[in-house]
Design a protein around this motif. Structure first.
Motif, PDB file in Angstrom:
ATOM      1  N   ARG A 231       0.823  -1.203   0.000  1.00 50.77           N
ATOM      2  CA  ARG A 231       0.000   0.000   0.000  1.00 50.77           C
ATOM      3  C   ARG A 231       0.861   1.259   0.000  1.00 50.77           C
ATOM      4  NH1 ARG A 231      -2.961  -3.008   3.860  1.00 50.77           N
ATOM      5  NH2 ARG A 231      -2.009  -1.778   5.538  1.00 50.77           N
ATOM      6  N   ARG A 232       1.950   1.231   0.766  1.00 52.44           N
ATOM      7  CA  ARG A 232       2.830   2.389   0.818  1.00 52.44           C
ATOM      8  C   ARG A 232       3.523   2.618  -0.525  1.00 52.44           C
ATOM      9  NH1 ARG A 232       7.398   2.149   5.289  1.00 52.44           N
ATOM     10  NH2 ARG A 232       8.085   0.504   3.870  1.00 52.44           N
ATOM     11  N   SER A 233       3.925   1.525  -1.201  1.00 52.98           N
ATOM     12  CA  SER A 233       4.559   1.662  -2.515  1.00 52.98           C
ATOM     13  C   SER A 233       3.587   2.240  -3.529  1.00 52.98           C
ATOM     14  CB  SER A 233       5.079   0.303  -2.980  1.00 52.98           C
ATOM     15  OG  SER A 233       6.062  -0.197  -2.103  1.00 52.98           O
ATOM     16  N   ARG A 234       2.337   1.743  -3.506  1.00 53.35           N
ATOM     17  CA  ARG A 234       1.344   2.283  -4.436  1.00 53.35           C
ATOM     18  C   ARG A 234       1.066   3.748  -4.146  1.00 53.35           C
ATOM     19  NH1 ARG A 234      -1.130  -2.920  -3.659  1.00 53.35           N
ATOM     20  NH2 ARG A 234      -2.494  -2.025  -2.046  1.00 53.35           N
ATOM     21  N   ARG A 235       0.992   4.104  -2.855  1.00 55.54           N
ATOM     22  CA  ARG A 235       0.733   5.492  -2.505  1.00 55.54           C
ATOM     23  C   ARG A 235       1.895   6.393  -2.939  1.00 55.54           C
ATOM     24  NH1 ARG A 235      -0.217   4.664   2.342  1.00 55.54           N
ATOM     25  NH2 ARG A 235       1.786   5.203   3.267  1.00 55.54           N
ATOM     26  N   SER A 236       3.129   5.922  -2.754  1.00 50.32           N
ATOM     27  CA  SER A 236       4.295   6.709  -3.164  1.00 50.32           C
ATOM     28  C   SER A 236       4.326   6.897  -4.674  1.00 50.32           C
ATOM     29  CB  SER A 236       5.580   6.015  -2.688  1.00 50.32           C
ATOM     30  OG  SER A 236       5.614   5.911  -1.279  1.00 50.32           O
ATOM     31  N   ALA A 237       4.011   5.825  -5.420  1.00 45.67           N
ATOM     32  CA  ALA A 237       3.994   5.938  -6.885  1.00 45.67           C
ATOM     33  C   ALA A 237       2.920   6.916  -7.345  1.00 45.67           C
ATOM     34  CB  ALA A 237       3.777   4.565  -7.505  1.00 45.67           C
ATOM     35  N   LEU A 238       1.761   6.878  -6.691  1.00 41.74           N
ATOM     36  CA  LEU A 238       0.680   7.786  -7.062  1.00 41.74           C
ATOM     37  C   LEU A 238       1.057   9.231  -6.772  1.00 41.74           C
ATOM     38  CD1 LEU A 238      -2.205   8.232  -8.046  1.00 41.74           C
ATOM     39  CD2 LEU A 238      -2.995   7.846  -5.693  1.00 41.74           C
ATOM     40  N   ILE A 239       1.639   9.467  -5.618  1.00 48.07           N
ATOM     41  CA  ILE A 239       2.048  10.831  -5.261  1.00 48.07           C
ATOM     42  C   ILE A 239       3.110  11.343  -6.228  1.00 48.07           C
ATOM     43  CG2 ILE A 239       3.210  12.205  -3.497  1.00 48.07           C
ATOM     44  CD1 ILE A 239       1.871  10.442  -1.390  1.00 48.07           C
ATOM     45  N   ALA A 240       4.079  10.473  -6.577  1.00 51.88           N
ATOM     46  CA  ALA A 240       5.128  10.886  -7.510  1.00 51.88           C
ATOM     47  C   ALA A 240       4.545  11.211  -8.877  1.00 51.88           C
ATOM     48  CB  ALA A 240       6.177   9.787  -7.623  1.00 51.88           C
TER      49      ALA A 240
END
Length: 298
Positions: free
Chosen positions: A34-43
């Motif tokens: 979930r954190r990886s997906r959130r980081s990719a979305l924010i980037a």
């Protein structure tokens, strides 16, 4: 016969006894995903917003219409592309030939500078003076001196071709940089390697050839590739002597049309060539660092 059957159990029992991750580990892995997906979305959102802001800033500037006609004209780009690609052949030939000569001359200079013993002091002083001179001399001045100064001497048997003289200037300058890279690699090899090789009966030359140089060359591959990237770009400087390479081809069309789009076409061609080599250099650097951290041969 399976292990479960040999121990008196059944395959079902073996399946039941198989490793199953704990609930805490499953929760931790789910949290990481979930954190990886959130980081990719924010980037992605941040990049899109930045790109949009820059686009709006440029297209809404007062002089954008005139700039677009002068630097981003599709008609002039189509006209310039064939000529730029034709001139690019000169740049690629210079990079290939000069790159090979630079590697050889740079390695020779590094070996001469690392010679030991008082008898080799004059050689070391001459090589050091050569390296110091060309490290401090701007490339553009070296090119101007070679292309305009050498023909003025009217030496018998010496070429006046600006392409050859420009290539010689590139070799003279870049060999100084490459020699320092090789010398750093040679000096990075631990002295115990030399001592071990000499204790096995190898001569000084054999030690350098079979023990020191293989390790030194592997260690300096990334900076050598960076120098190759710089050389690829600097081949465009030979155009100051009238050599019709990619840059000079763009300059000719610009002089005829008073439109600067051909320069951007030339720049894009160099970027297309440089980016893959730069990414390859990054990959080699990361691979070398990873092997060094793992204690493997570098």
């Amino acid at each position: 016969m399976s292990t479960a059957a040999a121990e008196g159990g059944t395959p079902a029992d073996g399946a039941e006894n198989a490793y199953r991750p704990s609930a805490r580990r499953l929760a931790r892995e789910a949290h990481r995903r979930r954190r990886s997906r959130r980081s990719a979305l924010i980037a992605a959102v941040s990049t899109a917003v930045t790109a949009l802001a820059l686009y709006l800033l440029v297209v809404n500037s007062p002089g954008w219409q005139r700039t677009r006609e002068t630097f981003f004209n599709a008609a002039y780009a189509r006209q310039a592309l064939p000529e730029v690609l034709r001139g690019l052949r000169i740049n690629l030939e210079l990079m290939t030939v000069c790159g090979a000569l630079i590697l050889v001359l740079g390695l020779v200079l590094a070996l001469l500078r690392t010679l030991r013993g008082p008898v080799f002091l004059p050689v070391r002083l001459l090589v050091t003076a050569y390296v110091d001179f060309f490290l401090g001399l701007p490339m553009i001045i070296c090119l101007l001196v070679m292309i305009t100064g050498v023909p003025a001497l009217r030496l018998t048997g010496v070429t006046t071709d600006p392409l050859l003289l420009g290539g010689a200037a590139l070799v003279l300058t870049y060999s100084a940089y490459v020699s320092e890279v090789f010398r750093a690699g040679i000096q990075s090899v631990h002295p115990s390697q030399r001592a071990a090789a000499r204790s096995l009966g190898l001569t000084g030359a054999q030690t350098m050839r079979h023990v020191v140089l293989p390790q030194a060359v592997r260690r300096v591959v990334p900076p050598l590739l960076n120098n190759l990237v710089s050389l690829q770009k600097d081949t465009g400087l030979v155009s100051i002597g009238g050599v019709i390479d990619a840059v000079y081809a763009a300059k000719i069309i610009t002089a005829q049309t008073f439109n600067y789009t051909p320069y951007l076409v030339s720049a894009l061609v160099f970027i297309v060539l440089t980016v893959p080599l730069t990414r390859f250099t990054d990959w080699v650097t990361a691979r070398t660092d990873g092997r060094r951290q793992q204690g493997g041969a570098v």
